[in-house]
Design an enzyme around this catalytic site. Structure first.
Site: not given
Ligand code: FAD
Ligand code: FAD
Lengths: 386, 379
Positions: A132-133, A248
């Site tokens: 949740g960015y 990531e």
């Protein structure tokens, strides 16, 4: 024989005995990927067996410490593991945001208790995580995020909205960036973990151009998050977030292996290759892909001994994703009209076209190519005003 | 093997980087010899210094008085040669020439290697016969004559050919022009009768010769390796030249990149440093990325070649094609980002552009090697 050679023999015979034949076939669609989690449905018995056998040895996360569910392999041993898996075409036993993103961040910033608890769950494939960015108003400019956590003594009450949350509807837990100080831009964000079944969390899938809906809008309406579910210090979540983004980007870059590093000319030519201009482009692509494969190997080797520039994953992400987009443009051209089919059986439900469209997100997700170039210009090249 | 330098290699790199910057710099070497119209195109004094550093015999065996190092180490030297645009016979002599001679008899090695290692002699390699690299086609012929051979034919683009004490020549001793077999390598002494040089200055101020061999009489002991069976050795020499020129190209590319980013940090327009403009930042960052990738391909190919791996041939072509494309981008962007001064002789960036062209052409350009990648991959 050197220790490493002994180790290689050991891995080789273990793989021979334990990796089911079905798990040595190339991954052809999403269902072939084992994501784990509470609600995961195994595609077949072999997938389940392969996961269980690897979990028992710590091979889902070979270079994590044994205490946290890994196999405690050294960098050199982990490279041998990857090489031996690649040799027989073994699929990864488990793929997850927990392994690629949250895990490395917890290893660096987590408390001992958090490591034992969360890392163990990730290694065993028990909990599936989502990220949740991004928010509607905060994409590339992530630090402007507005989702707010109000301090209520022993917990926060979180309100706000996230967007582009991959697999939010399938995930068990979320790692989430939440503003905990409105007066402080960078030092006002905290890195919180919470269960997606907590009251007040809802998700709404978004349909993509590929026709799939792998990601969601995620809404938080008075969601209670206990104080011990914070990673790192209060208001210092940006440090954790950035560190995680490095991992990531490394993952999206394809540096660790996989088909992103492969040449494609020979595969295309199997179905005939009559167009000399296309052949020429394929050859130039293969040069770039094979060279990038070397870069991936070099990057991992250097990263393991702390020799890679800390901002190098940004370069890798930029180069790897632009390359992958080019790969799929060429595959579409090579496929001709067949590649245009959207739901036919012989294309496995429009797999070439859907994959091609999916790759367009590679240079957006996890930070866009333009943002990657900005970071390289600033942090590696030290250009002024960047 | 990890894709970075070992401790020994890193030490060598440190030494060579300092040496080349101090002694092989553009002003002392390239401009100096260019401006005096030097017919060798390089300075013998520096070559002697190469010998004192032990660089001339890097690839020769210990028994021959060399250091028995590999292409990774030679690449370290070539990269610094590239970065400083140092004119030097190192690639043709110590990399390609020594690779060729290492396939020769004790006598032959004893005749030529001591001079090379001492920095007294220079070798050239004569393979191509047309403006483009086509080693698959060799028409120059050496006919049996008595105990030896009589060599006739033309060789083009023989770098430092007119300065060389011996020219390594690939000639046909049987079969037709495009046969794989029937090739023999010769070490032809410069003073043999019947050699005519057309000694030409190239765009980068290097000297290269178009050589005509007219019934040149050669002793049997000029033969390197086996008569008619020279293709394998020739391929080794080609691989050495290709990976060597690729390594040098990454040096040229990095050199061009470094002076360009330095310029972006000093030149002001519109009241700002031009390096602040995102249009230039993104292009510089893209170039950085390409240079990193090219360097990775080069070290991988060097390691494979040194390890005698089967995949080496493919990766050498990948490395040369990638290095050529990347270095070309570096010099084009370099001149462009310099604006008007990039077009002047006073600034060095144009010299990088010229060197890139020569090196790219040497032992096959990106088109030749991409074609090879396709063929070796089976399409
Ligand atoms: C398939 C997919 C999966 C995703 N999964 C997740 C997820 O699981 N969790 C999550 O939090 N997010 C996820 N994202 C969101 C992703 O991180 C954002 O899309 C990304 O950060 C870009 O933000 P944006 O979409 O708002 O684009 P914007 O930031 O609005 O960018 C629009 C355009 O402007 C350019 N631009 C913006 N700023 C600059 C600048 N300073 N200089 C030059 N150009 C600039 C961008 O490069 C882009 O081309 C996912 C996205 C996709 C496509
Ligand atoms: C062969 C030649 C002949 C010429 N003849 C004449 C002549 O007869 N009369 C005359 O008056 N002039 C002449 N010029 C000068 C020419 O007009 C200038 O060179 C040109 O305007 C560029 O200026 P500059 O050289 O100062 O480069 P700079 O302005 O210093 O540019 C350097 C680099 O920065 C980039 N840059 C600058 N500003 C920006 C920005 N805002 N955003 C993004 N990038 C930027 C440029 O594109 C360039 O890549 C000549 C130049 C040449 C090379």
């Amino acid at each position: 024989m050197s220790d490493l050679e002994n180790f290689r023999q050991e891995i080789r015979s273990w793989l021979e005995a334990n990796c089911p034949a079905e798990m040595r076939q190339p991954v052809t669609d999403e269902g072939d990927v084992c994501w784990g989690g509470r609600n995961f449905v195994f595609k077949n018995e072999a997938q389940k067996q392969w996961l269980e056998r690897c979990v028992a040895k710590g091979y889902t996360v070979p270079d994590w410490p044994q205490a946290y569910g890994g196999a405690g392999m050294s960098p050199a041993q982990a490279k041998v593991w990857r090489e031996e898996c690649a040799r027989i075409g073994a699929r990864p036993p488990l793929s997850s945001f927990g392994i690629w993103m949250l895990g490395p961040a917890l290893l660096k910033f987590g408390t001992e208790e958090q490591k034992v608890h969360y890392l163990g769950e990730i290694a065993r494939g028990e909990i599936r995580w989502c990220q949740g960015y991004s928010e509607p108003g905060s994409g590339s400019d992530l630090v402007s995020l507005q989702t707010f956590g109000e301090d209520k003594g022993d917990h926060w009450v979180v309100n706000g909205q996230k967007i582009w949350t991959s697999y939010a509807d399938k995930a068990d837990w979320i790692f989430c960036l939440v503003r905990t100080d409105k007066a402080n831009k960078y030092q006002g964000i905290s890195f919180l973990l919470f269960d997606m079944t907590t009251p007040g969390v809802t998700t709404k899938p978004i349909l993509l151009i590929s026709g799939n809906s792998p990601f969601c809008e995620t809404f938080f309406d008075d969601v209670k998050v206990p104080k011990h579910q914070i990673v790192g210090e209060l208001n210092r979540g940006w440090d954790v977030a950035k560190y995680l983004l490095g991992h990531e980007r490394e993952m999206i870059s394809g540096a660790g292996g996989g088909d992103r590093l492969n040449a494609i000319g020979a595969v295309v030519a199997r179905n005939g290759l009559e167009d000399p201009m296309l052949r020429a482009e394929l050859a130039m692509f293969d040069v770039d892909a094979l060279a990038y494969g070397c870069m991936g190997e070099k990057f991992l080797d250097e990263a393991k001994i702390g020799k890679a520039h800390p901002a190098q994953p940004n370069m890798m992400k930029y180069a790897g994703t632009e390359l992958n987009k080019r790969r799929h443009e060429l595959l579409m051209s090579a496929g001709g009209a067949t590649a245009l089919e959207w739901d036919s059986e012989r294309t496995n439900g429009g797999s070439p076209a859907r994959s091609w469209l999916r790759t367009k997100a590679n240079s957006i997700e996890g930070g866009t190519s333009e943002v990657m170039l900005n970071v390289v210009a600033k942090r590696i090249l030290d250009l002024p005003g960047a | 093997m990890p894709l970075y330098h070992t401790e020994d290699q890193a030490m060598l790199a440190d030494t060579v980087t300092g040496f080349m910057a101090d002694e092989g710099g553009i002003k002392q070497q390239l401009r100096y010899y260019r401006d005096m119209g030097c017919q060798d195109g390089f300075g013998h004094a520096l070559w002697k210094q190469f010998a004192e550093m032990g660089l001339t015999g890097m690839l020769a065996s210990e028994a021959d008085g060399g250091l028995a190092m590999g292409h990774v180490e030679a690449g370290i030297v070539l990269r610094e040669i590239g970065r400083n645009l140092t004119p030097s016979p190192f690639l043709t002599t110590s990399v390609m020439g020594v690779t060729a001679l290492s396939g020769g008899s004790d006598d032959l090695r004893g005749r030529w290697l001591p001079g090379v290692i001492a920095g007294d002699s220079v070798l050239a390699v004569a393979i191509d016969e047309s403006p483009k690299h086509r080693p698959e086609r060799i028409a120059a012929r050496a006919e049996k004559a008595g105990n030896g051979f009589r060599l006739s034919g033309n060789k083009s683009f023989v770098v430092q050919g007119a300065s060389a004490d011996a020219i390594i020549v690939a000639a046909r001793t049987s079969g037709s022009d495009t046969d794989a077999d029937g090739i023999t390598l010769f070490a032809v002494p410069k003073d043999a009768n019947g050699i005519t040089h057309e000694n030409l200055r190239l765009v980068d101020s290097a000297m290269a010769s178009n050589i005509r061999f007219d019934n040149v009489e050669l002793d049997g002991d000029c033969v390197i390796g086996q008569v008619d069976g020279g293709r394998e050795l020739l391929n080794k020499v080609l691989a050495a030249g290709r990976i060597g020129s690729a390594a040098e190209l990454t040096g040229v590319g990095h050199g061009a990149f470094d002076i360009t980013t330095a310029y972006l940090k000093t030149r002001k327009q519109f009241g700002r440093l031009i390096g602040e403009f995102q249009a230039l930042q993104h292009r510089a960052a893209h170039l950085y990325s390409e240079l990193e990738i090219a360097s990775a391909a080069v070290i991988k190919a060097q390691q494979l070649l040194d390890g005698g791996a089967e995949k080496a041939e493919l990766m050498v072509s990948v490395a040369k094609a990638k290095a050529a494309r990347t270095c070309n981008l570096a010099v084009r962007e370099g001149v462009q980002m310099h604006g008007g001064v990039g077009m002047t002789d006073e600034y060095d960036i144009g010299l990088y552009m010229k060197r890139d062209r020569s090196l790219t052409e040497f032992m096959g350009d990106q088109y030749y090697h991409a074609e090879r990648v396709a063929q070796l991959s089976g399409y």
